[in-house]
Every structure is written in structure tokens, then in C-alpha cells.
Design an enzyme around this catalytic site. Sequence first.
Site, mmCIF file in Angstrom:
data_model
loop_
_atom_site.group_PDB
_atom_site.id
_atom_site.type_symbol
_atom_site.label_atom_id
_atom_site.label_comp_id
_atom_site.label_asym_id
_atom_site.label_seq_id
_atom_site.Cartn_x
_atom_site.Cartn_y
_atom_site.Cartn_z
ATOM 1 N N LYS A 53 38.092 70.553 -58.247
ATOM 2 C CA LYS A 53 37.076 69.810 -57.476
ATOM 3 C C LYS A 53 37.104 68.331 -57.874
ATOM 4 O O LYS A 53 37.065 67.448 -57.010
ATOM 5 C CB LYS A 53 35.682 70.400 -57.725
ATOM 6 C CG LYS A 53 35.494 71.750 -57.041
ATOM 7 C CD LYS A 53 34.258 72.493 -57.520
ATOM 8 C CE LYS A 53 34.235 73.913 -56.979
ATOM 9 N NZ LYS A 53 33.195 74.758 -57.578
ATOM 10 N N GLN A 97 28.506 74.517 -61.994
ATOM 11 C CA GLN A 97 29.498 75.565 -61.770
ATOM 12 C C GLN A 97 28.933 76.933 -62.177
ATOM 13 O O GLN A 97 28.410 77.116 -63.264
ATOM 14 C CB GLN A 97 30.779 75.249 -62.567
ATOM 15 C CG GLN A 97 31.906 76.238 -62.364
ATOM 16 C CD GLN A 97 32.402 76.307 -60.913
ATOM 17 O OE1 GLN A 97 32.579 75.286 -60.256
ATOM 18 N NE2 GLN A 97 32.599 77.513 -60.415
ATOM 19 N N ASP A 120 25.914 72.434 -52.701
ATOM 20 C CA ASP A 120 26.405 73.820 -52.723
ATOM 21 C C ASP A 120 25.552 74.734 -51.843
ATOM 22 O O ASP A 120 25.903 75.875 -51.589
ATOM 23 C CB ASP A 120 26.351 74.361 -54.170
ATOM 24 C CG ASP A 120 27.723 74.412 -54.813
ATOM 25 O OD1 ASP A 120 28.725 74.391 -54.073
ATOM 26 O OD2 ASP A 120 27.780 74.476 -56.057
#
Length: 291
Positions: A53, A97, A120
Site C-alpha cells: 500500500k 491494518q 477503509d
Amino acid sequence: MSAVLLDGKALGLKIRQSVKERAAALKQKGITPCLAVVLVGDDPASLSYVKSKEKALAEAGMESRDIRLPQSTSEQQLLSIISELNKDDKVHGILVQSPVPKHINEEKINAAVAPQKDVDCFHPDSVGNMVLGRPGFLPCTPHGVLMLLREYNVLVAGSHVVIVGRSNIVGKPLANLLIRREYNATVTLCHTGTKDLKYHTLQADILIAAVGSADLIKPDMVKEGAAVIDVGINRVNDSSLPKGYRVCGDVDSAVIQKAGFFTPVPGGVGPMTIAMLLQNVIEAALATAGK
Ligand code: NAD
């Protein structure tokens, strides 16, 4: 017959190119899109996701605020870091994460990220907006799957989509998006409580596997000509390889002979997830520009 491959790498690159142009335009206005990438612990798979990412952000001319925290980080410490990032005007998106260590309540973490930075789409407000069809970020992996289907003109409206896996990040949001009027699919959602999985998968015009179980879906579970989308990313031990493992999806690759469309692993859904994440960061930065 062999399936048409849905090339997520190629489409992902196309999206990333457009993101790069939009990032450059924002920079001209003095805004550098920035994503804070928080990793707690040193799980090798998570580390590799985070690194890809960060690399993608750099390639798109965007910034990443890389925050690496030890496994021993407490929930309170993580919450206060998120609180600082929420207040930081230079940070447009925040990604923690998953999974976080077991002593940290992931739901609390998701709810702590400011919804306008929740690229997200894990915050309950973002999920609610998505379910209600209100404006807001779309979750990256489900959105990536929809973009792939669209790019290859896979007929979704009126189709029967069978999803295997009911996670909050893939299965559930995908089901919710696919029943929107704009997609108009009929959705069946299978999970560990499903009695006869094969009965259901055989009905699918579009079969989406998001399970985390290597090669679970076999050719005899797939209808001839179906579009098969493999979200799974599994590491299987293989001592003949230098890394000691191979990466495979939830769908046995022999399905390619039976399916009409097929996503490879790697190179299918994975690159789309990253592309859609970058797109969300741009949207978040644009919203700042509009203020
Ligand atoms: P998860 O572990 O949170 O959920 C898995 C789901 O599969 C559960 O809902 C469970 O009910 C269901 N399931 C498990 N075994 C089953 C069985 N035998 N029959 C029917 N249902 C079963 O998983 P997740 O976070 O959605 O991830 C699923 C897979 O997708 C993993 O391999 C993950 O690494 C991968 N993933 C890939 C991307 C990407 O960008 N390609 C993104 C997210 C997740």
C-alpha cells in the site's frame, strides 16, 4: 473452454494512473493526499500488505504516514494515536491494518477513526451509509470486485450472485452493494452455517469466494460459464519454493476450464483493493479541498 481472465493488475494500474493525475492536480492546489498507515505488530502477511500500500501511494505521488507499533501497544495507546491523526489536517485517510493484536478491540479501533478519514469504510457510520445507499466511501475490496465486473461487461443485473463468506470487510458489504438498484443482482450469502454449499454455488451466475480456505471451490461446484471471482489470498506451505510457501485463492485453478470469467490469484482482486484504497484517499483529500 477456458475462462476470460479478469485482469485486476491491468485495471488496477489504469485506476492508479487516473489517481496519480488527480493527486497531481490536488498538489497544484497545495494539498498532498496523505494516508496514515498504522501497523501494530510484525505479522509477515500484514507487513507485506502494508508495504505494498505504501509503495502504491508513493507511485501515485501521494504521501503515506507510516506508523509501525510494537505488538505490546495497548488499546489506549493506539486510540490516542488515532485521535491525533484525526486532528491532523495533513492526514486525509487513516488505515489501521487488520488484524490488530488480540488484546486490542478491533471494533473500538474502527469506531475511533473519524468517518471523513475512514477510507477503509470500517466505521459503523460508513457501513450504515453504504447499506442505506448514502454518499460515502465504499469498502475497497467489494468496490474493486464491482469495478472488475463492470470493466469486463459481466452481466450483473438480474444475475444470481452467490457469495461464500460473510465477513464485515468482504462478504457482507458485497451483498449489500450488489442488491442496490444500480447493480440489481439477486444475492445468496453462504457461510459456515450453510448446509449444502455445493447446491448453492452451482446456482451461481456469478460466484464470489471470500473464505480464506485454499482451493475450497472445486470445478464440480461451479456452473458451466459462470463468472468466478476469487477474493481469497492463502499461503500454502511448499518447501520446493524459495519462500517456502505459495499463494493461492479460495478457488481451485482447474475451475478456469469451466468458468466463463475467472480472476487469477495473484493479479485479480488483490490489486483492485489497493487501487480503490488510493481512490478513496483522493476523495478524502478532495473533500478537504472543498472546505
Ligand atoms: P474472514 O475469515 O473474516 O471470513 C471468512 C468467511 O468465510 C466467514 O464468514 C465464514 O463464515 C466463511 N467460511 C469459512 N469456511 C467456510 C466454508 N467451509 N464454507 C462456507 N463458508 C465458510 O475472511 P475475510 O477477511 O473476508 O477474507 C477472506 C479471504 O479473502 C482471505 O483469504 C483473505 O486473505 C482474503 N482477502 C483478500 C482481499 C483482497 O484484496 N484480495 C481483501 C480481504 C480479504
